[in-house]
Design a protein around this motif. Structure first.
Motif, PDB file in Angstrom:
ATOM      1  N   SER A  88       0.848  -1.191   0.000  1.00  0.00           N
ATOM      2  CA  SER A  88       0.000   0.000   0.000  1.00  0.00           C
ATOM      3  C   SER A  88       0.888   1.247   0.000  1.00  0.00           C
ATOM      4  N   LEU A  89       0.293   2.367  -0.370  1.00  0.00           N
ATOM      5  CA  LEU A  89       1.053   3.615  -0.449  1.00  0.00           C
ATOM      6  C   LEU A  89       1.578   4.019   0.926  1.00  0.00           C
ATOM      7  N   ASN A  90       0.789   3.755   1.972  1.00  0.00           N
ATOM      8  CA  ASN A  90       1.216   4.110   3.332  1.00  0.00           C
ATOM      9  C   ASN A  90       2.487   3.358   3.724  1.00  0.00           C
ATOM     10  N   TYR A  91       2.533   2.075   3.367  1.00  0.00           N
ATOM     11  CA  TYR A  91       3.707   1.268   3.709  1.00  0.00           C
ATOM     12  C   TYR A  91       4.920   1.718   2.904  1.00  0.00           C
ATOM     13  N   LEU A  92       4.711   1.920   1.612  1.00  0.00           N
ATOM     14  CA  LEU A  92       5.847   2.225   0.748  1.00  0.00           C
ATOM     15  C   LEU A  92       6.454   3.604   1.039  1.00  0.00           C
ATOM     16  N   THR A  93       5.655   4.518   1.586  1.00  0.00           N
ATOM     17  CA  THR A  93       6.170   5.854   1.912  1.00  0.00           C
ATOM     18  C   THR A  93       6.569   5.982   3.369  1.00  0.00           C
ATOM     19  N   HIS A  94       6.313   4.929   4.149  1.00  0.00           N
ATOM     20  CA  HIS A  94       6.653   4.966   5.573  1.00  0.00           C
ATOM     21  C   HIS A  94       8.175   4.847   5.735  1.00  0.00           C
ATOM     22  N   PRO A  95       8.761   5.634   6.653  1.00  0.00           N
ATOM     23  CA  PRO A  95      10.231   5.590   6.797  1.00  0.00           C
ATOM     24  C   PRO A  95      10.749   4.254   7.301  1.00  0.00           C
ATOM     25  N   TYR A  96       9.894   3.480   7.989  1.00  0.00           N
ATOM     26  CA  TYR A  96      10.368   2.190   8.533  1.00  0.00           C
ATOM     27  C   TYR A  96       9.833   1.013   7.712  1.00  0.00           C
ATOM     28  N   TYR A  97       8.544   1.030   7.420  1.00  0.00           N
ATOM     29  CA  TYR A  97       7.930  -0.123   6.765  1.00  0.00           C
ATOM     30  C   TYR A  97       8.170  -0.164   5.262  1.00  0.00           C
ATOM     31  N   GLY A 101       7.999  -3.214   2.134  1.00  0.00           N
ATOM     32  CA  GLY A 101       7.355  -3.094   0.828  1.00  0.00           C
ATOM     33  C   GLY A 101       8.311  -3.421  -0.301  1.00  0.00           C
ATOM     34  N   LYS A 102       9.555  -2.936  -0.212  1.00  0.00           N
ATOM     35  CA  LYS A 102      10.542  -3.232  -1.256  1.00  0.00           C
ATOM     36  C   LYS A 102      10.860  -4.737  -1.295  1.00  0.00           C
ATOM     37  N   THR A 103      10.936  -5.339  -0.101  1.00  0.00           N
ATOM     38  CA  THR A 103      11.185  -6.796  -0.055  1.00  0.00           C
ATOM     39  C   THR A 103      10.045  -7.554  -0.720  1.00  0.00           C
ATOM     40  N   SER A 104       8.814  -7.130  -0.445  1.00  0.00           N
ATOM     41  CA  SER A 104       7.656  -7.787  -1.061  1.00  0.00           C
ATOM     42  C   SER A 104       7.671  -7.638  -2.576  1.00  0.00           C
ATOM     43  N   LEU A 105       8.038  -6.430  -3.068  1.00  0.00           N
ATOM     44  CA  LEU A 105       8.129  -6.236  -4.522  1.00  0.00           C
ATOM     45  C   LEU A 105       9.205  -7.119  -5.136  1.00  0.00           C
ATOM     46  N   GLN A 106      10.310  -7.290  -4.417  1.00  0.00           N
ATOM     47  CA  GLN A 106      11.379  -8.170  -4.890  1.00  0.00           C
ATOM     48  C   GLN A 106      10.870  -9.601  -5.026  1.00  0.00           C
ATOM     49  N   THR A 107      10.054 -10.005  -4.062  1.00  0.00           N
ATOM     50  CA  THR A 107       9.484 -11.363  -4.107  1.00  0.00           C
ATOM     51  C   THR A 107       8.591 -11.539  -5.328  1.00  0.00           C
ATOM     52  N   LYS A 123      -2.099   7.005  -7.935  1.00  0.00           N
ATOM     53  CA  LYS A 123      -2.673   8.298  -8.322  1.00  0.00           C
ATOM     54  C   LYS A 123      -2.532   9.325  -7.204  1.00  0.00           C
ATOM     55  N   GLU A 124      -2.479   8.861  -5.950  1.00  0.00           N
ATOM     56  CA  GLU A 124      -2.347   9.789  -4.828  1.00  0.00           C
ATOM     57  C   GLU A 124      -0.956  10.434  -4.811  1.00  0.00           C
ATOM     58  N   GLU A 125       0.017   9.788  -5.427  1.00  0.00           N
ATOM     59  CA  GLU A 125       1.361  10.360  -5.507  1.00  0.00           C
ATOM     60  C   GLU A 125       1.847  10.190  -6.952  1.00  0.00           C
ATOM     61  N   PRO A 126       1.335  11.012  -7.845  1.00  0.00           N
ATOM     62  CA  PRO A 126       1.534  10.796  -9.287  1.00  0.00           C
ATOM     63  C   PRO A 126       2.917  11.138  -9.807  1.00  0.00           C
ATOM     64  N   THR A 127       3.795  11.620  -8.957  1.00  0.00           N
ATOM     65  CA  THR A 127       5.119  12.037  -9.464  1.00  0.00           C
ATOM     66  C   THR A 127       6.193  10.996  -9.212  1.00  0.00           C
ATOM     67  N   ASN A 128       5.857   9.880  -8.550  1.00  0.00           N
ATOM     68  CA  ASN A 128       6.874   8.903  -8.172  1.00  0.00           C
ATOM     69  C   ASN A 128       6.458   7.486  -8.554  1.00  0.00           C
ATOM     70  N   PHE A 129       7.477   6.647  -8.774  1.00  0.00           N
ATOM     71  CA  PHE A 129       7.319   5.219  -8.943  1.00  0.00           C
ATOM     72  C   PHE A 129       7.972   4.536  -7.737  1.00  0.00           C
ATOM     73  N   PHE A 130       7.500   3.324  -7.407  1.00  0.00           N
ATOM     74  CA  PHE A 130       8.074   2.541  -6.315  1.00  0.00           C
ATOM     75  C   PHE A 130       8.490   1.180  -6.874  1.00  0.00           C
ATOM     76  N   SER A 131       9.724   0.779  -6.563  1.00  0.00           N
ATOM     77  CA  SER A 131      10.230  -0.504  -7.059  1.00  0.00           C
ATOM     78  C   SER A 131      10.975  -1.206  -5.939  1.00  0.00           C
ATOM     79  N   SER A 132      11.540  -2.386  -6.265  1.00  0.00           N
ATOM     80  CA  SER A 132      12.269  -3.147  -5.257  1.00  0.00           C
ATOM     81  C   SER A 132      13.581  -2.472  -4.858  1.00  0.00           C
TER      82      SER A 132
END
Length: 754
Positions: A88-97, A101-107, A123-132
């Motif tokens: 989720s966006l909350n997890y991926l943008t959280h400083p700790y969690y 999220g990156k580990t899960s994407l790697q899986t 869409k809530e953060e349209p300027t960034n991508f999240f990857s492993s």
């Protein structure tokens, strides 16, 4: 020697005849051979061309399905991502969690070898991508992931905003580095089907090329993956042909024409588009490679034919006379043992075919005998139980035919109540008691079992040698049953007889002992124990003889029933003192016979018994009872012997008529036919060799496959119409069993049908 005698007798005239015959043979044979060879070559060329085209078409279909299957897997992977709270966006943008999220994407990335990297866009953060490897801006994505591209940021965002899966091809991206030009974009949807982002899968170009190579099994074709602008996205090789077709106009031209000339070679072109992904798979085939093989085969064939022709002339002349004699012997031998066999002796092939037919017939007969032996054994044992076998010679012949062998001439029957096992230890569809005790053998005795399904009783016929005790046999049998099912069912034991023709009396006594168990709650009861018990009142006859009489009437055995009636009458005459007590004793006996007869054949027996209720003494009553017993047993024997078989056929017909209903179950079938659930379960396992659930599953699967191919009904409607309401769950089960989804199965088989 025969050849020499042949020449001595016929001389020069015979030699000229042989030469003339050989010349005629060559003339008659060579002209048709040359004509057939030319026709064969022309037909082969045409057939090879058609086969090449068909092979290329099949390869394209396989390639298309492989591509679609990989993209379907990515769709399914995206569905799993939407349920993963770590993505989720909350997890991926959280400083700790965010690390989780990156580990899960790697899986998710490593689960599919088709994927180089996975990016998430929200869409809530349209300027960034999240990857492993972490967060990446859209500008960074365009510069680092797809450098040297022609795509603007706005174009990329528009592509990500689409509510359906798309394949993004970056035309200007660099092809010299590891960067991919292909990105598969799948929308992220919540439970309300609202799109809140996208999953971007970076596709490995090496995987695409490998897939093209795997589907090019003949090596005579070059496969291409092109977009709607006829630009080559991937190919199996980079030869001169690929350089020529790298021009989009040339590619568009040949795909529309179907054939083209290049380097004095004619090429066949076939293509299959995928409108959803805006790509097409193209196969370019050179048939001349396949035709060169035909030419080589023809040259070798002619050379071999000429060698065989000249060698055969000599060989046939010398071996013809000698080879005919063993053929004639084989012919006589076959006809001696198989008079109906029509055997030809024109060639060794004819002899081979005839002998193969004889041996195959004998092998099939042997297999049929092996398959029918268990059923035949059950029928023989049931006839013994019913007392329908009265000839010792007939019994011995039948015993030998069904492979039943007893160690000596001492026999008795153990009746086992299977209802006890069904109600106390529910074996369900995993196994039945008869499977464990179908044949029991030990030193000194051997036992064979047959199951009487209609009464839910197993009759175990035991034969044992002198010096072996009945009680010891019972202990071993009881121990085997207890070890097999974990409990000891009720068992009734008949008396010992010395002839198999009298075994039905021991069987009836075993049933009587089993009935006695119901009122006395004993697990193992011997008939002799019942017969030695004291009477409970002055006018009551022994329970053992009463139960024996009832079972004899149930089995329709008039001889044992009349014999038991006579014993009971003599018992009353000898032991009942006064005339009034004897008459009361007689009323009890008449009531037992009339009540049992009424249950078996109807109220007519009760009316007959009422008419004969007036009697002066027990000896007069005996004559009345004999008439009554004969009438009851005659009616019982008149029942169709295949009544149980008809019931079984009706049950299977009912299942085949209702297997599409989701309400069909063992309980509903048992209620429909007024039998127990355990009876239905054992019957289906015994007759079909499968459990109830497995049998129904196979019927439904075949019906679903048939409707998928023969109708255009929606897949959901077909699955639900065959008893499955959870369509998605059954779709996964269908794919596990068949290997493809229902939709893919329909496409493949409908194409093949055309």
């Amino acid at each position: 020697m025969k050849v020499k005698m042949f020449y001595d007798q016929n001389g020069q005239k015979t030699f000229k005849g042989i030469v003339r015959s050989i010349s005629s043979y060559l003339l008659v044979f060579l002209i048709p051979f040359l004509a057939v060879s030319w026709i064969w070559y022309a037909t082969s060329v045409k057939s090879i061309n058609e086969q090449v085209a068909l092979t290329a078409k099949n390869q394209l279909i396989q390639l298309k399905y492989s591509l679609e299957n990989n993209f379907l897997q990515l769709n399914y992977l995206t569905q799993k991502m939407t349920d993963d709270h770590q993505l989720s966006l909350n997890y991926l943008t959280h400083p700790y969690y965010s690390k989780e999220g990156k580990t899960s994407l790697q899986t998710y990335k490593i689960t599919n070898e088709f994927v180089e990297e996975v990016y998430l866009y929200f869409k809530e953060e349209p300027t960034n991508f999240f990857s492993s490897i972490g967060k990446l801006s859209i500008e960074g994505f365009l510069e680092k992931v797809i450098p040297d591209n022609d795509m603007q940021q706005g174009q990329l965002v528009d592509q990500l905003e689409k509510a359906y899966p798309t394949l993004l091809t970056i035309e200007g991206a660099s092809t010299t580095k590891r960067h991919s030009r292909f990105f598969y974009i799948v929308p992220l949807q919540n439970d309300e089907l609202t799109v809140y982002g996208s999953a971007i899968y970076e596709i490995k170009e090496a995987s695409l090329a490998k897939m093209l190579d795997l589907t090019n099994s003949d090596g005579a074709s070059t496969n291409y993956l092109i977009n709607d602008d006829s630009q080559i996205l991937a190919s199996t090789n980079h030869n001169e042909l690929t350089l020529l077709l790298n021009d989009p106009q040339k590619m568009a031209q040949i795909t529309s024409q179907g054939t083209f000339q290049f380097n004095r070679q004619k090429y066949l072109v076939q293509s299959i588009p995928n409108e959803e992904l805006h790509i097409s798979v193209v196969s370019v085939t050179n048939p001349s490679q396949a035709l060169s093989l035909v030419n080589r085969v023809q040259e070798h064939f002619i050379l071999i034919f000429m060698c065989v022709l000249f060698g055969g002339i000599v060989g046939v002349t010398l071996m013809g006379i000698r080879s005919y004699r063993p053929i004639r012997k084989i012919e006589h031998l076959v006809r001696e043992f198989h008079e109906d066999m029509d055997m030809s002796v024109n060639s060794m092939d004819d002899v081979h075919d005839t002998l193969a037919a004889v041996l195959e017939e004998q092998q099939e007969l042997h297999k049929e005998i092996q398959m029918q032996t268990p059923h035949a054994r059950e029928q023989v044992l049931r006839k013994l139980m019913s007392g329908r076998l009265r000839s010792e010679q007939e019994v011995a012949r039948l015993m030998e035919a069904v492979h039943i062998h007893f160690p000596a001439d001492n026999y008795f029957v153990i009746t086992i109540d299977t209802k006890t096992v069904a109600s106390t230890y529910n074996t369900g569809e995993n196994g039945f008691l008869i499977d464990y005790i179908e044949e029991i053998s030990s030193q000194g005795y051997r036992a064979y079992a047959t199951e009487i399904l209609s009464t839910e009783v197993i009759a175990l016929t035991v034969g044992f040698a002198q010096g072996y005790q009945q009680e010891a046999i019972l202990q071993e049998v009881a121990a085997k049953i207890t070890a097999a099912v974990g409990l000891l069912p009720a068992m009734g034991v008949g008396t010992i007889v010395n002839e198999l023709t009298a075994i039905n009396e021991s069987y009836i006594e075993g049933l009587a002992a089993l009935d006695y168990h119901v009122s006395n709650n004993q697990q193992i009861i011997y008939y002799l124990e019942i017969s030695t018990e004291e009477q409970r009142s002055a006018i009551q006859y022994p329970d053992s003889q009463k139960l024996k009489l009832i079972q004899a009437l149930n089995q329709g055995n008039s001889e044992i029933a009349i014999e038991t009636v006579h014993w009971l009458i003599q018992e009353g005459v000898c032991k009942q003192s006064s005339q009034a007590v004897q008459k009361m004793y007689g009323y009890y006996l008449l009531n037992t016979v009339a009540q049992t007869g009424g249950e078996l054949v109807g109220e007519e027996i009760l009316l007959f018994a009422a008419e004969k209720a007036e009697f002066t003494n027990l000896l007069q009553l005996e004559s009345v009872l004999q008439q009554l017993v004969r009438h009851i047993c005659e009616k019982v024997r008149e029942r169709p012997q295949n009544q149980e078989s008809k019931l079984n056929e009706t049950i299977f017909a009912y299942i085949k008529a209702n297997f599409q209903s989701s309400q069909l179950s063992l309980e509903s079938i048992a209620e429909e036919f007024k039998v127990s659930v355990s009876y239905i379960s054992r019957f289906i396992k015994k007759e079909s060799g499968k459990t109830f659930s497995k049998y129904i599953q196979e019927l439904r699967l075949e019906k679903i496959k048939q409707e998928l191919v023969e109708t255009d009904r929606p897949i959901k409607e077909i699955i639900r119409g065959n008893g499955y309401y959870d369509v998605s769950n059954y779709t996964r089960k269908f794919r596990t069993i068949v290997g493809v989804t229902p939709g893919q199965y329909r496409k493949i088989n409908q194409i093949n049908a055309k």
